[in-house]
Design a protein around this motif. Structure first.
Motif, PDB file in Angstrom:
ATOM      1  N   SER A   7      61.338  37.221   5.506  1.00  0.00           N
ATOM      2  CA  SER A   7      62.768  37.385   5.274  1.00  0.00           C
ATOM      3  C   SER A   7      63.533  36.889   6.493  1.00  0.00           C
ATOM      4  CB  SER A   7      63.109  38.863   5.056  1.00  0.00           C
ATOM      5  OG  SER A   7      62.432  39.348   3.931  1.00  0.00           O
ATOM      6  N   CYS A   8      64.613  36.178   6.233  1.00  0.00           N
ATOM      7  CA  CYS A   8      65.428  35.631   7.324  1.00  0.00           C
ATOM      8  C   CYS A   8      65.999  36.757   8.194  1.00  0.00           C
ATOM      9  CB  CYS A   8      66.553  34.797   6.724  1.00  0.00           C
ATOM     10  SG  CYS A   8      67.724  34.125   7.912  1.00  0.00           S
ATOM     11  N   VAL A   9      65.864  36.625   9.513  1.00  0.00           N
ATOM     12  CA  VAL A   9      66.383  37.668  10.401  1.00  0.00           C
ATOM     13  C   VAL A   9      67.907  37.757  10.341  1.00  0.00           C
ATOM     14  CG1 VAL A   9      64.427  37.540  12.010  1.00  0.00           C
ATOM     15  CG2 VAL A   9      66.457  36.156  12.441  1.00  0.00           C
ATOM     16  N   PHE A  10      68.555  36.735   9.808  1.00  0.00           N
ATOM     17  CA  PHE A  10      70.018  36.764   9.708  1.00  0.00           C
ATOM     18  C   PHE A  10      70.507  37.195   8.321  1.00  0.00           C
ATOM     19  CE2 PHE A  10      69.310  33.742  13.210  1.00  0.00           C
ATOM     20  CZ  PHE A  10      70.041  34.392  14.197  1.00  0.00           C
ATOM     21  N   CYS A  11      69.978  36.553   7.255  1.00  0.00           N
ATOM     22  CA  CYS A  11      70.528  36.836   5.923  1.00  0.00           C
ATOM     23  C   CYS A  11      69.630  37.723   5.067  1.00  0.00           C
ATOM     24  CB  CYS A  11      70.828  35.537   5.176  1.00  0.00           C
ATOM     25  SG  CYS A  11      69.345  34.689   4.549  1.00  0.00           S
ATOM     26  N   GLY A  12      68.372  37.899   5.496  1.00  0.00           N
ATOM     27  CA  GLY A  12      67.464  38.756   4.746  1.00  0.00           C
ATOM     28  C   GLY A  12      66.816  38.101   3.542  1.00  0.00           C
ATOM     29  N   LEU A  46      63.585  32.445  10.148  1.00  0.00           N
ATOM     30  CA  LEU A  46      65.022  32.231  10.007  1.00  0.00           C
ATOM     31  C   LEU A  46      65.305  30.882   9.372  1.00  0.00           C
ATOM     32  CD1 LEU A  46      66.535  30.940  13.277  1.00  0.00           C
ATOM     33  CD2 LEU A  46      64.235  31.848  13.329  1.00  0.00           C
ATOM     34  N   HIS A  47      66.404  30.850   8.611  1.00  0.00           N
ATOM     35  CA  HIS A  47      66.958  29.585   8.133  1.00  0.00           C
ATOM     36  C   HIS A  47      67.827  29.039   9.268  1.00  0.00           C
ATOM     37  CE1 HIS A  47      66.755  32.084   4.310  1.00  0.00           C
ATOM     38  NE2 HIS A  47      65.939  31.079   4.041  1.00  0.00           N
ATOM     39  N   PHE A  48      67.670  27.779   9.586  1.00  0.00           N
ATOM     40  CA  PHE A  48      68.513  27.200  10.635  1.00  0.00           C
ATOM     41  C   PHE A  48      69.992  27.232  10.232  1.00  0.00           C
ATOM     42  CE2 PHE A  48      65.115  24.412  12.924  1.00  0.00           C
ATOM     43  CZ  PHE A  48      64.651  25.537  13.586  1.00  0.00           C
ATOM     44  N   SER A  49      70.269  27.100   8.940  1.00  0.00           N
ATOM     45  CA  SER A  49      71.683  27.134   8.507  1.00  0.00           C
ATOM     46  C   SER A  49      72.297  28.504   8.792  1.00  0.00           C
ATOM     47  CB  SER A  49      71.810  26.790   7.026  1.00  0.00           C
ATOM     48  OG  SER A  49      71.116  27.731   6.225  1.00  0.00           O
ATOM     49  N   CYS A  50      71.480  29.566   8.689  1.00  0.00           N
ATOM     50  CA  CYS A  50      71.986  30.915   8.974  1.00  0.00           C
ATOM     51  C   CYS A  50      72.224  31.093  10.474  1.00  0.00           C
ATOM     52  CB  CYS A  50      70.991  31.962   8.486  1.00  0.00           C
ATOM     53  SG  CYS A  50      70.868  32.043   6.692  1.00  0.00           S
ATOM     54  N   LEU A  51      71.325  30.511  11.279  1.00  0.00           N
ATOM     55  CA  LEU A  51      71.514  30.579  12.732  1.00  0.00           C
ATOM     56  C   LEU A  51      72.809  29.872  13.128  1.00  0.00           C
ATOM     57  CD1 LEU A  51      70.731  31.037  15.681  1.00  0.00           C
ATOM     58  CD2 LEU A  51      69.072  29.165  15.467  1.00  0.00           C
ATOM     59  N   ASP A 175      70.791  27.030  -1.215  1.00  0.00           N
ATOM     60  CA  ASP A 175      71.947  26.801  -0.333  1.00  0.00           C
ATOM     61  C   ASP A 175      71.634  27.038   1.143  1.00  0.00           C
ATOM     62  OD1 ASP A 175      71.696  29.529  -0.420  1.00  0.00           O
ATOM     63  OD2 ASP A 175      73.826  29.935  -0.760  1.00  0.00           O
ATOM     64  N   ARG A 176      70.465  27.577   1.445  1.00  0.00           N
ATOM     65  CA  ARG A 176      70.080  27.765   2.851  1.00  0.00           C
ATOM     66  C   ARG A 176      69.503  26.486   3.468  1.00  0.00           C
ATOM     67  NH1 ARG A 176      72.324  31.824   1.322  1.00  0.00           N
ATOM     68  NH2 ARG A 176      71.924  33.961   2.034  1.00  0.00           N
ATOM     69  N   TYR A 177      69.346  25.453   2.636  1.00  0.00           N
ATOM     70  CA  TYR A 177      68.727  24.205   3.098  1.00  0.00           C
ATOM     71  C   TYR A 177      69.681  23.025   2.889  1.00  0.00           C
ATOM     72  CZ  TYR A 177      64.535  27.094   3.152  1.00  0.00           C
ATOM     73  OH  TYR A 177      63.639  28.095   3.417  1.00  0.00           O
TER      74      TYR A 177
HETATM   75 ZN   LIG Z   1      68.947  33.061   6.225  1.00  0.00          ZN
END
Ligand SMILES: [Zn+2]
Length: 240
Positions: A7-12, A46-51, A175-177
């Protein structure tokens, strides 16, 4: 690797590791979440887009750069019973060879490896094969090898024949990519084992390097001198 790790540390949301679009911070990196009061360690995918979109991207980028551009440093933190110290390992990208508006490029002093890090956080490691490709005028391709990941639920029908966009869509994270198609990803299904929902796959892609980094590397690559390991060895022996 458990579900939490995926799970993404930012968006889950679920993170499918795709070179250039998502990555992870392993526990042995001892990366601190310096933006939290208690300076907890940060571990996970993590997704880089979320970072890039995160309010703490600058703090993340600074802490990551501190690790990446050194040979290790002692860090102190508060734990039960008082202050403890640990040595946070470094990645050895010590030589800054470019700094621009969007990113910096560092070169390792111990191996033929380069790190492009956006000021917004995301990072890309290029090794000798990629730089040799850039020197020939090619776009660098990143290959992270076979990935194993636990899917968050029952997989889509026809998983073995799925395309990467189809897989991301079924996972609800398309949408995260952003811009993934431009990276011309080559996705390969390897194996799925149902009992633990473990998917094995591989993706090769061209990372979305900032234009200024791509331009710098096109100039830098043809003239770079590989690290002379014999000379490094002689130095070590002199020191020893
Ligand atoms: Zn994310």
């Amino acid at each position: 690797m458990g579900d939490a790790y995926a799970s993404c540390v930012f968006c889950g949301e679920f993170v499918l590791h795709v070179p250039g679009w998502a990555s992870d911070v392993p526990s042995y990196r001892l990366m601190r979440a310096t933006w939290r009061e208690e300076h907890a360690f940060l571990v996970g995918s993590l997704h880089f887009s979320c970072l890039r979109a995160s309010a703490v991207r600058a703090e993340f980028a600074a802490e990551f750069a501190g690790i990446a551009t050194g040979h290790g440093r002692e860090i102190a933190f508060q734990a039960a019973g008082g202050t403890r110290t640990l040595v946070q390992p470094g990645l050895g990208y010590v030589e800054e060879i470019f700094r621009g508006d969007a990113c910096a490029v560092h070169r390792s002093d111990t191996r033929d490896s380069w790190l492009v890090q956006e000021h917004a956080g995301p990072w890309y490691v290029l090794d000798r094969p990629q730089i040799e490709g850039v020197a020939r005028g090619e776009r660098p391709r990143l290959d992270s090898g076979v990935e194993r990941i636990v899917l968050p639920g029952e997989p889509m029908a026809g998983l073995a024949d799925a395309t990467l966009p189809g897989l991301l869509d079924s996972l609800g994270v398309t949408d995260r990519y952003p811009g993934l198609a431009a990276g011309e990803p080559e996705y390969e299904f390897w194996k799925y084992s149902a009992p633990k929902r473990v998917l094995e796959y591989a993706v090769i892609a061209t990372p979305p390097l900032p234009a200024e980094a791509a331009a710098f590397l096109r100039d830098h690559a043809p003239g770079y001198r590989p690290i002379d390991f014999d000379a490094l060895g002689r130095e070590e022996r002199h020191r020893g």
